[in-house]
Design a protein around this motif. Structure first.
Motif, PDB file in Angstrom:
ATOM      1  N   ASP A   1       0.864  -1.178   0.000  1.00  0.00           N
ATOM      2  CA  ASP A   1       0.000   0.000   0.000  1.00  0.00           C
ATOM      3  C   ASP A   1       0.900   1.227   0.000  1.00  0.00           C
ATOM      4  O   ASP A   1       1.957   1.219   0.618  1.00  0.00           O
ATOM      5  CB  ASP A   1      -0.896  -0.004   1.252  1.00  0.00           C
TER       6      ASP A   1
ATOM      7  N   ASP B   1       0.184   3.997   1.375  1.00  0.00           N
ATOM      8  CA  ASP B   1      -0.064   4.786   2.576  1.00  0.00           C
ATOM      9  C   ASP B   1       0.496   4.048   3.793  1.00  0.00           C
ATOM     10  O   ASP B   1      -0.031   3.005   4.192  1.00  0.00           O
ATOM     11  CB  ASP B   1      -1.567   5.013   2.753  1.00  0.00           C
TER      12      ASP B   1
ATOM     13  N   ASN C   1      -1.887   2.774   6.490  1.00  0.00           N
ATOM     14  CA  ASN C   1      -2.587   1.508   6.242  1.00  0.00           C
ATOM     15  C   ASN C   1      -1.719   0.322   6.652  1.00  0.00           C
ATOM     16  O   ASN C   1      -2.230  -0.670   7.162  1.00  0.00           O
ATOM     17  CB  ASN C   1      -2.995   1.394   4.780  1.00  0.00           C
TER      18      ASN C   1
ATOM     19  N   ILE D   1      -3.257  -2.283   9.471  1.00  0.00           N
ATOM     20  CA  ILE D   1      -3.456  -3.704   9.167  1.00  0.00           C
ATOM     21  C   ILE D   1      -2.509  -4.567   9.999  1.00  0.00           C
ATOM     22  O   ILE D   1      -2.912  -5.575  10.572  1.00  0.00           O
ATOM     23  CB  ILE D   1      -3.281  -3.962   7.660  1.00  0.00           C
TER      24      ILE D   1
END
Length: 187
Positions: free
Chosen positions: A145, A147, A150, A154
């Motif tokens: 990802d 970002d 994120n 996660i």
């Protein structure tokens, strides 16, 4: 209900003030240490519910302190969260290998900090053990990802005793890392 105790090991005065202020909003009891040695001593005396450990500390670094905590039978079940101002690729893996439940990047996001603390606090269990001399099998997951937030969100939801999480910020980096480490799952 008894409030939970958080030990904050942080040598930067401004970071300590912000962290303590946020924890007070969350109604946590707070122990403060400016170096790893003091943090270890406070942990042994008070047995906090969570330890927030700066990685870059004078004399003994935070990851060395985390390894010592994981080897101490009286402390090894306390979740440790690494705090780092230099969130580089692989820092999450280094923190997990040292026995941390995860890490929070500085500057701290004041909007999500207390929710992250609650999540890490729930990881206190009999499953947390000292890091093995030879890495035990854990499923390898790669998060791709662009970002970094994120990645953190996660990774915080994946139990560190079951998953070794690596991250990539784009497809090229992901393909390079996949060739190197062959993850079991790519998200």
């Amino acid at each position: 209900m008894d409030s939970k105790t958080v030990l904050v090991v942080e040598d930067n005065e401004m970071n300590m003030k912000l962290t303590v202020a946020l924890l007070r909003i969350g109604k946590y009891r707070i122990l403060e240490a400016r170096d790893a040695e003091t943090g270890l001593s406070l942990a042994r005396i008070h047995r906090p519910d969570l330890i927030l450990m700066d990685i870059q500390l004078p004399r003994m670094d935070g990851l060395t302190a985390a390894r010592q905590i994981r080897k101490d039978p009286a402390l090894k079940r306390i979740p440790i969260v690494a705090l780092t101002a230099h969130a580089m690729q692989g820092d999450d893996h280094k923190a997990i290998e040292a026995g941390c439940a995860g890490y929070i990047a500085k500057p701290i996001d004041t909007h999500t900090f207390l929710d992250a603390i609650k999540q890490f606090m729930m990881q206190r269990s009999d499953k947390i053990e000292a890091p093995p001399e030879h890495q035990a099998f854990r499923s390898k997951i790669m998060l791709v990802d662009d970002d970094p937030l994120n990645h953190k969100l996660i990774a915080a939801r994946l139990p560190s005793d079951r998953y070794a999480v690596t991250t990539a910020s784009d497809g090229e980096e992901a393909l390079r890392k996949i060739a190197e480490s062959a993850p079991d799952l790519v998200l």
